[in-house]
Design a protein around this motif. Sequence first.
Motif, short mmCIF file in Angstrom:
data_model
loop_
_atom_site.label_atom_id
_atom_site.label_comp_id
_atom_site.label_asym_id
_atom_site.label_seq_id
_atom_site.Cartn_x
_atom_site.Cartn_y
_atom_site.Cartn_z
N ASP A 131 19.15 44.35 0.16
CA ASP A 131 18.49 43.95 -1.06
C ASP A 131 18.92 44.73 -2.29
O ASP A 131 18.18 44.80 -3.26
CB ASP A 131 16.97 44.07 -0.90
CG ASP A 131 16.39 43.00 -0.01
OD1 ASP A 131 17.10 42.02 0.28
OD2 ASP A 131 15.23 43.13 0.38
N ALA A 132 20.07 45.34 -2.29
CA ALA A 132 20.53 46.08 -3.45
C ALA A 132 20.67 45.13 -4.63
O ALA A 132 21.27 44.06 -4.51
CB ALA A 132 21.85 46.78 -3.14
N PHE A 133 20.10 45.51 -5.75
CA PHE A 133 20.13 44.67 -6.94
C PHE A 133 21.49 44.77 -7.61
O PHE A 133 21.97 45.86 -7.90
CB PHE A 133 19.02 45.10 -7.91
CG PHE A 133 19.08 44.38 -9.23
CD1 PHE A 133 18.91 43.01 -9.29
CD2 PHE A 133 19.30 45.07 -10.40
CE1 PHE A 133 18.96 42.34 -10.50
CE2 PHE A 133 19.36 44.42 -11.61
CZ PHE A 133 19.19 43.05 -11.65
N ASP A 134 22.10 43.62 -7.86
CA ASP A 134 23.39 43.56 -8.54
C ASP A 134 23.15 43.25 -10.01
O ASP A 134 22.84 42.11 -10.37
CB ASP A 134 24.27 42.49 -7.89
CG ASP A 134 25.67 42.43 -8.50
OD1 ASP A 134 26.03 43.35 -9.27
OD2 ASP A 134 26.39 41.47 -8.21
N ALA A 135 23.29 44.26 -10.85
CA ALA A 135 23.01 44.12 -12.28
C ALA A 135 24.17 43.51 -13.05
O ALA A 135 24.01 43.11 -14.20
CB ALA A 135 22.65 45.48 -12.87
N GLN A 136 25.34 43.43 -12.46
CA GLN A 136 26.53 43.00 -13.18
C GLN A 136 26.39 41.61 -13.81
O GLN A 136 26.70 41.46 -15.00
CB GLN A 136 27.76 43.05 -12.28
CG GLN A 136 29.04 42.70 -13.01
CD GLN A 136 30.27 42.81 -12.12
OE1 GLN A 136 30.19 43.28 -11.00
NE2 GLN A 136 31.39 42.40 -12.64
N PRO A 137 25.94 40.58 -13.10
CA PRO A 137 25.83 39.26 -13.74
C PRO A 137 24.89 39.26 -14.95
O PRO A 137 25.16 38.61 -15.96
CB PRO A 137 25.30 38.34 -12.64
CG PRO A 137 25.53 39.05 -11.36
CD PRO A 137 25.58 40.51 -11.68
N ASN A 162 24.14 41.94 -16.86
CA ASN A 162 24.81 42.68 -17.94
C ASN A 162 25.85 41.81 -18.64
O ASN A 162 25.98 41.85 -19.86
CB ASN A 162 25.46 43.95 -17.40
CG ASN A 162 24.46 45.07 -17.20
OD1 ASN A 162 23.53 45.23 -17.97
ND2 ASN A 162 24.64 45.84 -16.15
N ARG A 183 11.57 41.88 -7.01
CA ARG A 183 12.25 43.07 -7.53
C ARG A 183 11.42 43.91 -8.50
O ARG A 183 11.86 45.00 -8.88
CB ARG A 183 13.53 42.65 -8.22
CG ARG A 183 14.45 41.88 -7.30
CD ARG A 183 15.81 42.49 -7.34
NE ARG A 183 16.73 41.78 -6.49
CZ ARG A 183 17.12 42.21 -5.30
NH1 ARG A 183 16.67 43.34 -4.84
NH2 ARG A 183 17.96 41.52 -4.57
N THR A 216 15.84 49.71 -12.65
CA THR A 216 17.02 49.04 -13.22
C THR A 216 16.73 47.58 -13.48
O THR A 216 17.02 47.05 -14.55
CB THR A 216 18.23 49.17 -12.26
OG1 THR A 216 18.48 50.56 -12.04
CG2 THR A 216 19.47 48.50 -12.82
#
Length: 146
Positions: A44-50, A52, A74, A79
């Motif tokens: 479940d690691a949050f991917d902030a790239q999209p 951002n 979440r 973050t």
Amino acid sequence: MKKTRPDINPLDRPQLPPIKAARFACAVLMITLALHSFSVEAADAFDAQPVNELLRAGKPQQALSLLQAQEDARAGDPTFDYLLGVAALDSGRPDLATLAFERVLAVDPVYAGARVDTTRAYFLLKDYTRARAELDIASTQSPPEN
């Protein structure tokens, strides 16, 4: 008529002494919790790239929609909440932004970016007293170097 053997109880089985049973149960519980937390964090690691990328491209509405779809799962991740607050603020929703920023600050009270953006959100809501209070707190904190 069914024959049964009264001298054999299917529930009778060898048992551990109480101390050993308690230690065994604790060990099983600790291993289970460790494996569960590891698998949850990895999966479940949050991917902030999209998000951002959408914010940098000037598409805060799309970023906000993407984040709101994940909010129930979440909320509480600093973050995630910070990006939700930024997207809400840039989308003209300072009311939503303050809620997200307050969650960030509840977890990390010295998160300078969240503190400054909370000030901005309260100012846009015309809650000048709270904006001033947040600004006073922010002025005592060191902003991040980058």
